[in-house]
Design a protein around this motif. Structure first.
Motif: not given
Length: 458
Positions: A166-187
């Motif tokens: 939810x932090x605005x600065x995440x938009x500048x770190x695409x790899x960080x955003x992808x990693x967090x999404x995978x962490x949350x979406x994985x089983x």
């Protein structure tokens, strides 16, 4: 063709070496099976059934009833609260309780999923990566994410990951955003959270308590220490077997009266150049006695004389025998005119393909070619039913249902165990149980104590 003095001496050594683990005849050891323990009675019943089937006969009804009664008694004994079998009681609990089954299923994959989560978190929030991010809320949240994963606080992890996303600065770190999404979406994360919830259930706690009574948990410090001690013991037995075989090689060389034709190698590894299927076959041999082949003047080429496999217990050898037999069949795929290079602790040795091709698993030839070496004392009370066979019997659906009825203090009819008898006689997957006494007998015929082998060798 007459045998050489050394060949005669080798045959004589194998003939006279003490066989303290050898099984006595069943009729001699157990003249009154009614006085035998349930597990021993089962082993005897199974062997009688095997012999009957081998003759082409149908086992008698009286034998079936004896098997069923013995199996029922073994289950009764295993379910006793004080002196029973905690591993079996845990299996029965898992069989009857859905939450315990779910817990056991999740637990089987938990270590792998923990590693997945830690790897995913380290990829985005390792302390070294945190240093590259300016001080502030984002860096603080990454530190919390890493700390929670390292401490296995799975319940906290999703909220921290969501806060980071939810932090605005995440938009500048695409790899960080992808990693967090995978962490949350994985089983994996959901599975570990569910495991923590189930761990507080009373039946699950009972289940885990039973397994703890059965021995240390896999991966625990105690389990690792026990594994290390077992490896050290195995290495010690192998050293004794090597010493005995080296003494035998020295004596054989003296009997030959020529340039030393015999030598001993250890940890002999089968090369990939040998054709054949190596799956589940022994591909490393503990101690091997070799004899120099004739007709190779420049580089020594060797023939196999004797394999000695070091084991810390009779059970370990019994479990190993099928793999050993597959290993011999693999070696027998060697080609006659080819010389194969084997890696050993003593360096590379060249073995004649014809010598390998002559290896067989015939019982008479096996006795002249293979020994299991052990340093465990011969047990006073014979255990004729192997641990693996016992567990396969107890794990049968009918046995678990019978035991569940006992646990719930319901009427448990021993005749409900008859399907186990039918499976034993008919199902291919029960072949190892049906032949288990024959396998045990074969192993014990091949097994010698390290002291007896050294005495015979000298």
């Amino acid at each position: 063709m007459s045998l050489s003095p050394s060949s005669l001496l080798l045959d004589e050594t194998l003939r006279v070496v003490g066989r303290r683990y050898r099984l006595p005849a069943l009729a001699t050891a157990f003249p009154d099976v009614s006085k035998a323990s349930p597990s021993t009675a089962l082993a005897i019943a199974i062997e009688k059934a095997r012999v009957s089937l081998a003759r082409g006969d149908v086992p008698e009804t009286a034998l079936k009833n004896f098997f069923i009664e013995s199996l029922a008694q073994m289950i009764h004994d295993a379910m006793r609260s004080e002196y029973g079998d905690p591993a079996f009681q845990a299996m029965v609990l898992r069989h009857g309780a859905a939450q315990v089954r779910e817990y056991a299923l999740l637990l089987a994959h938990a270590d792998q999923e923990r590693r997945e989560i830690l790897a995913a978190v380290n990829a985005i929030a390792h302390p070294a990566k945190q240093q590259r991010i300016p001080l502030g809320q984002q860096r603080e949240a990454l530190a919390q994410l890493h700390a929670s994963a390292s401490s296995a606080y799975w319940a906290e992890l999703p909220a921290i990951a969501q806060r980071l996303l939810a932090m605005p600065q995440i938009a500048d770190h695409a790899s960080l955003e992808r990693g967090l999404t995978r962490l949350l979406d994985g089983p994996a994360l959901g599975h570990l959270q569910r495991l923590d919830v189930l761990a507080s259930d009373d039946l699950v706690r009972r289940y885990q308590s039973l397994w703890d009574r059965n021995g240390p948990r896999s991966g625990s410090a105690t389990a690792v220490a026990q594994g290390s001690a077992s490896q050290q013991r195995g290495a010690a037995v192998e050293a004794l077997a090597t010493q005995a075989l080296e003494a035998l090689a020295e004596r054989l060389n003296k009997a030959e009266g020529a340039v030393a034709p015999y030598r001993v190698v250890t940890s002999m590894r089968v090369p990939a150049s040998i054709p054949g299927n190596s799956e589940r076959a022994k591909t490393e041999w503990d101690v091997v006695l070799l004899r120099k082949a004739k007709g190779f003047n420049e580089t020594p080429v060797w023939d196999i004389c004797l394999f000695v496999e070091a084991k810390a217990s009779v059970d370990a050898a019994t479990t190993d025998l099928p793999r050993l037999l597959r290993g011999l069949r693999l070696l027998a795929h060697a080609e006659d005119g080819v010389v194969y290079s084997f890696k050993t602790q003593q360096g590379i040795v060249s073995l004649r393909g014809a010598s390998l091709r002559a290896l067989t698993t015939d019982e008479a030839d096996l006795a002249k070619m293979v020994l299991y070496c052990c340093d465990a004392p011969a047990e006073e009370a014979l255990r004729l039913l192997s641990a693996a066979s016992r567990m396969q019997l107890l794990s049968a659906q009918a046995c678990l249902e019978f035991a569940s009825a006992l646990a719930e203090r319901q009427a448990a009819d021993a005749q409900s165990l008859e399907p186990v008898w039918q499976q034993l006689l008919e199902a291919p997957q029960w072949g190892a149980v049906l032949n288990q006494y024959q396998m045990l007998h074969k192993v014990r015929e091949l097994m010698v104590h390290a002291d007896d082998l050294l005495l015979a060798a000298r």
